[in-house]
Design a protein around this motif. Sequence first.
Motif, PDB file in Angstrom:
ATOM      1  N   GLU A  78       9.122  11.849 -10.298  1.00 17.23           N
ATOM      2  CA  GLU A  78       9.273  11.872  -8.799  1.00 17.23           C
ATOM      3  C   GLU A  78      10.430  12.806  -8.248  1.00 17.23           C
ATOM      4  OE1 GLU A  78       7.410  10.608  -6.449  1.00 17.23           O
ATOM      5  OE2 GLU A  78       6.123   9.201  -7.484  1.00 17.23           O
ATOM      6  N   ARG A 143      -6.483  12.850 -11.138  1.00 18.48           N
ATOM      7  CA  ARG A 143      -5.859  11.822 -10.372  1.00 18.48           C
ATOM      8  C   ARG A 143      -4.537  12.595  -9.575  1.00 18.48           C
ATOM      9  NH1 ARG A 143      -4.334   7.013 -13.960  1.00 18.48           N
ATOM     10  NH2 ARG A 143      -3.311   6.317 -11.937  1.00 18.48           N
ATOM     11  N   ALA A 144      -3.902  13.681 -10.072  1.00 15.59           N
ATOM     12  CA  ALA A 144      -2.837  14.129  -9.440  1.00 15.59           C
ATOM     13  C   ALA A 144      -3.387  15.325  -8.558  1.00 15.59           C
ATOM     14  CB  ALA A 144      -1.861  14.479 -10.358  1.00 15.59           C
ATOM     15  N   ASP A 147      -6.774  13.728  -6.160  1.00 18.23           N
ATOM     16  CA  ASP A 147      -6.445  12.655  -5.325  1.00 18.23           C
ATOM     17  C   ASP A 147      -4.974  12.550  -4.804  1.00 18.23           C
ATOM     18  OD1 ASP A 147      -8.923  11.850  -6.062  1.00 18.23           O
ATOM     19  OD2 ASP A 147      -8.220  10.458  -7.692  1.00 18.23           O
ATOM     20  N   GLU A 149      -2.275  11.509  -6.329  1.00 23.46           N
ATOM     21  CA  GLU A 149      -1.682  10.399  -6.741  1.00 23.46           C
ATOM     22  C   GLU A 149      -0.570  10.614  -7.934  1.00 23.46           C
ATOM     23  OE1 GLU A 149      -3.095   6.167  -8.959  1.00 23.46           O
ATOM     24  OE2 GLU A 149      -4.605   7.751  -8.362  1.00 23.46           O
ATOM     25  N   SER A 150       0.549  10.022  -7.639  1.00 20.75           N
ATOM     26  CA  SER A 150       1.523   9.856  -9.013  1.00 20.75           C
ATOM     27  C   SER A 150       1.082   8.740  -9.683  1.00 20.75           C
ATOM     28  CB  SER A 150       2.763   9.689  -8.211  1.00 20.75           C
ATOM     29  OG  SER A 150       3.051  10.823  -7.437  1.00 20.75           O
ATOM     30  N   TYR A 151       1.149   9.028 -10.959  1.00 26.32           N
ATOM     31  CA  TYR A 151       0.574   7.817 -11.975  1.00 26.32           C
ATOM     32  C   TYR A 151       1.536   7.985 -13.475  1.00 26.32           C
ATOM     33  CZ  TYR A 151      -2.453  11.474 -14.180  1.00 26.32           C
ATOM     34  OH  TYR A 151      -2.727  12.542 -14.728  1.00 26.32           O
TER      35      TYR A 151
END
Length: 933
Positions: A78, A143-144, A147, A149-151
Motif C-alpha cells: 500500500e 481481484r486487483a 475489481d 481491490e487490495s488483498y
Amino acid sequence: MTARYRDGGRGRAHAREKQEKGRVRGRGTGLRSVAGQVFALEALIALLVIAVAAFVTFHQERRDTERDARIRSLAVAEAFAHAPGIDTALTSPNPTARLQDRAEATRRATGVDFIAVLSPSGVRYTDSQPELIGKKATGDLSRATVDGESYTELFRGAPNDAVRAVVPVVDEKGKIVGLVSSGIEVESISHSVQNRLPLLIGAAGGALVAAVGGAALVSRRLRRQTHGLGPAEMTRMKEHHEAVLHAVREGVLIMGADHRLLLANDEARRLLGLSAEAERLPVSELGLDPRTVELLESGRSATDEVHRAGDRLLAVSVRPTLTDGTKSGSVMTMRDTTELAAVTGRAAVARGRLQLLYEAGVRIGTTLEVVRTAEELAEVAVPRFADFATVELLEPVLRGEEPPAAAAASTEMRRTALSGLRPDQPLQPVGDTVHFHVRSTPMAKALYAGHAVVEPELASAEGWRAQDPEGAAQALAYGMHSLLTVPLLARGVVLGMANFWRADTPEPFGEDDLSFAEELAARAAVAIDNARRFTREHAMAVTLQRSLLPRVLPDQGAVEVAYRYLPAKAGVGGDWFDVIPLPGARVALVVGDVVGHGLHAAATMGRLRTAVHNFSTLDVPPDELLGHLDELTGRIEDGDGEAAGGEVRRRDEGITGATCLYAIYDPASGLCTVASAGHPGPALVAPDGRVEFPELSPGLPLGLGLGDVPFESTELWLPEGSKLVLFTDGLLEDHGRDLDAGLGLLRTTLARPGRSPEEICADVLATLLTSTQRDDIALLVAETRLLARDRIAEWEVPRDPSAVSPVRNAAAAKLSEWGLDGLAFTAELILSELITNAVRYGADPVRVRLLHDRTLICEVSDGSSTSPHLRHAATTDEGGRGLYLVAQYAERWGTRYARRGKTIWAELRVGADGSEPAPTAVPDLDALEDLAW
C-alpha cells in the motif's frame, strides 16, 4: 527328628516375618498404594497438558507469524503503490529503469522478501530477482486488475511459496495503471518459527519437571498421612470406623493438637447439638459449656466429670491421643445421665424464669409511650413463658388520664398489644374492645380478686365460654388449651389486664406460674403507669403550647407565608413564630426559642410572644424592640425566681434565657431590617435559587442580665420573589449532626428555584427531620412581594400653608386614577389635617406618601419628633379637632418614629362606602386648614 522339626518351625516363622516386612515395604513404596497412584496420575496429567500446550503454542505461533507477514506485506505494498510518482513512472516509456532501484531500496528497508511492480496484465516491471523482469507473474490477479481491490493471499507457485499482498496503482483519472506485489516467503516464516522452537521445548520440559516434582512432593506427603495404605485397605478401615463410632451409644469427639474438632459421631452431635459444619471449628466456637471448653483446651485427662450441655448433664471422660508426652490431640467420650437431668430440670426452669424477669426489667419501659410499653410486655412473654400474650388497657390509661378506682368500671378495655408464635391466631385483634361482664370468667375473677388466676383447661371453663361463645369455639379449635390472666395494678388501681395463652406448648399453666406472672405484670404496670403520667403531662404541655402559638396567620399583602411547627417528642419546648402586619403595608416576621423544656418553657414562650405583639404596636425598629423585650424577659425571670426559690427553680426547670429574631419587611421599598438576640440568622433564597446566610450581629440571648449591650439591625434589600427562611436550631441540630452540617443540608434543600413556600416547608422537613427529634422545630418561609410603583404616590411639601391645597388636589387626582373616587373626600380630609399640622408644628422636610395596597395608606412625614395627642376640644375652642377627625374617619391611625423625625399614618378600607360627615360638622376642606390640633 525332633531337632529337625523344631528347626523347621523356626525357619517357617522367619520366612513369614520376612514376607510381612516385604509386604510393608511394598505397601509403602509401590504403585498399589494411594500415594503411588496419585503420583502416577498427576505425572500423566501434567505430561498430557504440557504436550497439548506445546502443540497449541507452536501452531498458534505459526499462525501469528503468518498473520504478521500478511499485515506487513499489505502495508508495504500500500505504501509503495500510493507513493508519489508511482503512477507517472508506470505510464513512462521505461518503468523498469525508474522503479527497480526504488523498489529494491524499499524492500531492504522494510524487511520483506520481494517487491514487484507489475503491469495491469501481470508482466513484471521490477523484481528482487532481475531475471524475472519482463515475465508474467503467476496466479490470479483479477481481484486487483478488474475489481480494484487490495488483498493478501498465501501464494503457492513459482518462483517460491509466499504470503504476498497485491495492491492496484490508480492514476488521477481512476484508471488502474499497474500493480504492486510484496510479500514474505513461506520459508522465511517457517525459519522464524523454528528459531523459537528450542525455547518452547525448553519451557515445556521445565514445566514438566516442575509438575513431576510437585506431584512427587504431594505423593510423599500423602504417603506419610495414609501410612502407605492402598485403596482397599483404606475403604476397609473407613467401614470399621463407621461401624464403631456411629453405632455406639456414647458420644465421641476427637480434637486435634490445635484444639479444633476433627470428628464427632452421631451421638455426640445429638447430645451437644452440633451441626454438620462443626468439624474443623475451634472448641471455643462449638457452643459448649465454658467448663467443657476449658477441659478440652487444658489437655488434662478426666474421668466421668459432670458437665452441662443445654438441658442435659453429661458424664465426660477425656484422654490424649498420644501417650509419649508430646503435644497431641484428645478424645472425649460422653454419656447422658438421665437421672441427673431430671433432678436439675426444675432448677433450670427457675433459673430461666429469673433470667426472663431480668430481661423484662431491661426490655419493658424503654420508651415513655403507653402502647409501646404494652407491646414490650407481650413480646417478653412470648415464647419463653406463653405461646400467645395479649394486653388490654383502660381507655383513660391510653389517653394519659387517671384510671377509675372502682373495679366495676374496669370490665371494658381496649386490646393494646398482641404477640404470638404464629400470625394466624383466633384472638381479637389490636384495637378491639374486650368485655369481661361475666363474673365467672378468669379475667373478671382476677380483676375483682386483684391477683393472677389460672385456667389449666380452657375446654372446661364455662364462664369463659359463656362470655363469647363464638370466639371461645374458634380459640379451642385453634388449639388454645390453657390461660393465665393477671391484672396490671399500679398504686392499687387497675390499669389493664395481661393474658397469657398456651396452644403449641403441651403443658398447661400451673400454680407455679402464678407468682412469676404477677411479678412480670407488676414490673410492666409500673412502666405503663410512668408512660401514662408522661402522656398526660406531654399532652397538657402540647395543648398549652399550641394554644399560645398563632392558629391563623393574619391577612397581609407584603409576603406569602408558609410555616411548620413540630413539638419535641421527649417534651415540649418554647419555640414560637409570628407574622405581624405593621402600618405602611409592612409586615414583621418573628421566630424565637425559649431555652428549656416543659410547661414553664411553654408559658414563658406565651409571655414573650404577647410582649412582641405589644411592642410591635410601638412601630419601633427591630433593634429597639429587642431591647425592650430583653428588659422585660429579665423582669419576668427575676419575678419567677423570687416566687419559687430564685435560682433553684431556674436550674430545675432549665430556663436560661431565650433567643429571638425580628425582621420588618417593607414591600414599598423591598427593604428588610433584621435584628437577632442570640438566634440563628435567616436563610435568603434569591429568585434564581442562590442561597446565602446573611451575616448579622448576633446579639446576646434575652434575659441574661446583659442588657447594657445594644442590639444591632442589619438592612437587606430583597428582590421580588425572594424567600426569607426563618427557623429555630432544632431544625439543624440532632444526634450525630452539628450546626454546620445542618446548615449545609438546609442550603442544598433550598437551592432549587420555582417552589412555593408550602413546597419549601415540606422539602426542608423531609430532608432535615429525623426520627430522634430532641427539640421543637419552628420553620417560617416568606416569599416577598413588591408594591407596584404605579400604586405609590409621593410629594415634597414646602413649609407654607398655601401648599396644602395643591398637594390635596394632586392626591385627589391620584385616587381618581386608582379608581378610589369613593375615598376621595375622606382621604383629602385626613391629608389636609395631617399636612397642615406638619407645616405648622413640624420641621423640614415634609413629605406625603399614598400607598394603594389592601388598604389606602396616607402617610405624612416631617423632621420633628414631637408626638401629637388625641383630645376632645371644648365647644368654645377654635381648634384641637384635627386628630379627632382623623381618628373618626380612618380605619386605623398612628405615629411611627424614624432615626430623625416621625411619620403619622392613617389607613382607609378600600371598597368602603366612604361615609361623609354631616355638612354642618365640616363646612369645607379649606376651612379645616385653619383648625388647630
